[in-house]
Design a protein around this motif. Structure first.
Motif, short mmCIF file in Angstrom:
data_model
loop_
_atom_site.label_atom_id
_atom_site.label_comp_id
_atom_site.label_asym_id
_atom_site.label_seq_id
_atom_site.Cartn_x
_atom_site.Cartn_y
_atom_site.Cartn_z
N TRP A 241 81.06 14.03 20.55
CA TRP A 241 80.91 12.74 19.87
C TRP A 241 80.49 12.87 18.41
CZ3 TRP A 241 82.23 7.87 20.92
CH2 TRP A 241 81.62 6.84 20.19
N ARG A 242 79.30 13.42 18.20
CA ARG A 242 78.76 13.50 16.83
C ARG A 242 79.61 14.38 15.93
NH1 ARG A 242 72.63 14.60 16.52
NH2 ARG A 242 73.07 14.00 14.39
N LEU A 243 80.05 15.50 16.46
CA LEU A 243 80.84 16.44 15.67
C LEU A 243 82.18 15.81 15.25
CD1 LEU A 243 81.12 19.35 14.57
CD2 LEU A 243 82.23 19.92 16.74
N ALA A 244 82.88 15.20 16.20
CA ALA A 244 84.20 14.62 15.91
C ALA A 244 84.09 13.43 14.96
CB ALA A 244 84.90 14.22 17.21
N LEU A 245 83.16 12.53 15.22
CA LEU A 245 83.00 11.38 14.32
C LEU A 245 82.52 11.82 12.94
CD1 LEU A 245 81.52 8.50 16.53
CD2 LEU A 245 83.89 8.87 15.81
N GLY A 246 81.66 12.82 12.89
CA GLY A 246 81.18 13.35 11.61
C GLY A 246 82.31 13.96 10.80
N ARG A 247 83.18 14.70 11.47
CA ARG A 247 84.33 15.30 10.78
C ARG A 247 85.30 14.22 10.29
NH1 ARG A 247 86.51 18.41 7.35
NH2 ARG A 247 88.53 19.26 7.88
N ALA A 248 85.54 13.22 11.12
CA ALA A 248 86.41 12.11 10.70
C ALA A 248 85.82 11.40 9.48
CB ALA A 248 86.60 11.13 11.85
N GLU A 249 84.53 11.17 9.50
CA GLU A 249 83.87 10.52 8.36
C GLU A 249 84.03 11.37 7.10
OE1 GLU A 249 79.51 9.06 6.69
OE2 GLU A 249 79.65 9.75 8.77
N ARG A 250 83.80 12.66 7.21
CA ARG A 250 83.92 13.55 6.04
C ARG A 250 85.34 13.52 5.47
NH1 ARG A 250 80.48 16.32 9.14
NH2 ARG A 250 82.02 17.73 10.02
N LEU A 251 86.34 13.59 6.34
CA LEU A 251 87.73 13.55 5.86
C LEU A 251 88.04 12.26 5.13
CD1 LEU A 251 89.61 15.08 8.93
CD2 LEU A 251 89.32 16.13 6.67
N LEU A 252 87.58 11.15 5.68
CA LEU A 252 87.83 9.86 5.04
C LEU A 252 87.09 9.73 3.71
CD1 LEU A 252 87.71 7.72 8.28
CD2 LEU A 252 89.71 8.01 6.78
N ARG A 253 85.85 10.19 3.67
CA ARG A 253 85.09 10.12 2.41
C ARG A 253 85.70 11.02 1.34
NH1 ARG A 253 80.88 6.78 2.67
NH2 ARG A 253 79.81 6.44 4.65
N GLU A 254 86.18 12.19 1.74
CA GLU A 254 86.85 13.08 0.79
C GLU A 254 88.10 12.40 0.22
OE1 GLU A 254 87.63 16.73 2.90
OE2 GLU A 254 85.50 17.24 3.00
N HIS A 255 88.85 11.75 1.07
CA HIS A 255 90.04 11.04 0.62
C HIS A 255 89.66 9.91 -0.35
CE1 HIS A 255 94.00 9.26 0.60
NE2 HIS A 255 93.46 8.10 0.94
N LEU A 256 88.59 9.21 -0.03
CA LEU A 256 88.15 8.09 -0.88
C LEU A 256 87.62 8.56 -2.23
CD1 LEU A 256 86.59 5.86 1.89
CD2 LEU A 256 88.52 5.24 0.40
N GLU A 257 87.22 9.82 -2.34
CA GLU A 257 86.82 10.35 -3.64
C GLU A 257 88.01 10.39 -4.60
OE1 GLU A 257 84.90 14.14 -3.23
OE2 GLU A 257 83.29 13.30 -1.99
N THR A 258 89.19 10.67 -4.07
CA THR A 258 90.38 10.74 -4.92
C THR A 258 91.14 9.43 -4.96
OG1 THR A 258 91.72 11.61 -3.10
CG2 THR A 258 90.68 13.22 -4.56
#
Length: 124
Positions: free
Chosen positions: A23-40
């Motif tokens: 749970w935490r690992l998968a949602l955390g990774r999804a959040e990181r990917l989305l935030r990285e995308h939102l940086e660009t």
């Protein structure tokens, strides 16, 4: 949002729901990917909508509201934006405003690359 990124975020979201030990690992990774995308691409409505779902599913409803309101302000026409807003509102002191957003969501189509937050109306 790139379809490959959307597919990976969706996969991680599914992993979280399928395997509670991830749970935490998968949602955390999804959040990181989305935030990285939102940086660009900070105005990516699909990423903001999916981030709102991830945050809401993680119990971080206030943070979800912030991201989803950005998507709404950018002119989202994605049903998931409004559905996710309603879910987050149901879990905060903005519960009274949720009905209108559920209604708005019912009038729109969900984006192919966005996530929908989990909501159990009987669990509330």
């Amino acid at each position: 949002m790139d379809p490959t990124l959307a597919a990976e975020v969706s996969r991680l979201h599914e992993v979280a729901w399928r395997d509670q030990t991830q749970w935490r690992l998968a949602l955390g990774r999804a959040e990181r990917l989305l935030r990285e995308h939102l940086e660009t691409e900070p105005n990516c409505i699909d990423a903001l909508t999916s981030l709102g779902a991830v945050l809401s599913d993680a119990g971080r409803h206030r943070e979800a509201l912030t991201e989803l309101r950005r998507a709404e302000a950018l002119g989202s026409t994605d049903a998931n934006t409004y559905y996710n807003l309603a879910v987050a509102m149901m879990n905060t002191d903005e519960r009274g405003k949720a009905r209108g957003h559920f209604k708005q969501a019912s009038l729109l189509q969900a984006g192919a690359g966005t996530l929908q937050a989990y909501f159990d109306p009987h669990g509330q």
